[in-house]
Design an enzyme around this catalytic site. Structure first.
Site, PDB file in Angstrom:
ATOM      1  N   CYS A 110       0.860  -1.181   0.000  1.00 27.98           N
ATOM      2  CA  CYS A 110       0.000   0.000   0.000  1.00 27.98           C
ATOM      3  C   CYS A 110       0.895   1.229   0.000  1.00 27.98           C
ATOM      4  O   CYS A 110       1.607   1.479   0.974  1.00 27.98           O
ATOM      5  CB  CYS A 110      -0.924  -0.010   1.211  1.00 27.98           C
ATOM      6  SG  CYS A 110      -2.023   1.422   1.296  1.00 27.98           S
ATOM      7  N   CYS A 137      -4.979   5.972  -3.966  1.00 23.74           N
ATOM      8  CA  CYS A 137      -4.299   4.681  -3.879  1.00 23.74           C
ATOM      9  C   CYS A 137      -2.866   4.905  -4.326  1.00 23.74           C
ATOM     10  O   CYS A 137      -2.621   5.249  -5.492  1.00 23.74           O
ATOM     11  CB  CYS A 137      -4.998   3.647  -4.763  1.00 23.74           C
ATOM     12  SG  CYS A 137      -4.118   2.070  -4.915  1.00 23.74           S
TER      13      CYS A 137
END
Length: 280
Positions: free
Chosen positions: A83, A214
């Site tokens: 991530c 993201c």
């Protein structure tokens, strides 16, 4: 159970300090914590644990090179490899809590070591590794098929160019894709050029739904946009500006690796009641 809340371009996380690996964190607990109406609310959970104590073979294999392991879970409780926004928030937490010094060091992740660079305050930069181009793929939203570039950033992405402003796309439902092509699911990005090496983007993340940003997706989009602009896989493509609903990040592609730079903000801390987490 102590927690800290943070975000990177409004991609938000609940941080759970667990230095010595004593926390038993299952998928149901993660989903309960991330629930935006009945829980704290987040796009995912970051468990902060020493690599040697993580109880994860991937973490323990990296323990000689990195003290800390980012155990990242999506909002539905599913385990994720990497991530990009989360690792910036993770690094900022380590520095702000005195567990690491400002500077440059590695963090262990399920996608391998990732080097972070940060000062005592301000933005965080992460070496995200080289984008891996995997050909083309398709996803459909509202009955319309979008063709994009498949990119792995340690986790799977499909970066689809859009012919109109991305704000008008309907991402209230998950994009439909071929599960045979994406057996582990996929993060689907839609992007549109708005200037020289400058794109806007929205994303639907596996396990979380549409998020405000993201990090790995912004790198995948920059890589796909560079390819679309004619850059060969090994060519240096320079710095790209990526605008997401939650803000702006900078992605640098140099033909060898990629770097992501952007904000990482800690906003609150508190205590999760153990009885509530158990559902009692």
């Amino acid at each position: 159970m102590r927690f800290v809340k943070g975000h990177g371009t409004e991609n938000d996380f609940v941080i759970l300090p667990d230095a010595d690996g004593g926390l038993d964190l299952d998928a149901a607990s993660v989903a309960r914590i991330c629930d935006r109406r009945a829980g704290i609310g987040a796009d995912g959970v970051l468990r902060v644990v020493r690599a040697k104590a993580a109880g994860d073979p991937a973490a323990e294999a990296q323990a000689g090179d990195a003290e800390w392991f980012m155990d990242y879970r999506n909002a539905d409780g599913g385990i994720a490899e990497m991530c990009g926004n989360g690792i910036r928030v993770f690094a900022r937490y380590l520095v702000d809590s005195g567990l690491a010094a400002p500077g440059e060091w590695d963090v262990a992740t399920r996608a391998g070591l990732r080097r972070v660079t940060l000062g005592a305050s301000g933005d965080v930069s992460v070496d995200m590794g080289p984008p891996e181009y995997l050909g083309t793929g398709e996803a459909s939203i509202a009955g319309r098929v979008h063709t994009g570039t498949r990119v792995s950033m340690g986790n799977p992405h499909l970066a689809c160019p859009a012919g109109e402003p991305v704000a008008g796309l309907d991402l209230t439902r998950a994009p439909v894709f071929d599960p045979a092509a994406f057996p582990e699911g996929v993060n689907v990005e839609f992007f549109r050029p708005v200037g020289e090496r400058h794109v806007e983007m929205r994303v639907y993340e596996r396990g979380s739904g549409e998020t405000r940003s993201c990090g790995t997706g912004t790198v995948a989009v920059a890589a796909a946009a560079a390819r679309g602009a004619g850059a060969a896989e090994g060519d240096a493509a320079g710095e790209w500006t990526v605008d997401v609903p939650g803000g702006r990040v900078l992605v640098t592609l140099d033909g060898r690796t990629s770097h992501l730079r952007g904000p990482a903000v800690l906003v609150a801390e508190g205590e999760i009641l153990s009885g509530w987490l158990r559902g009692s």
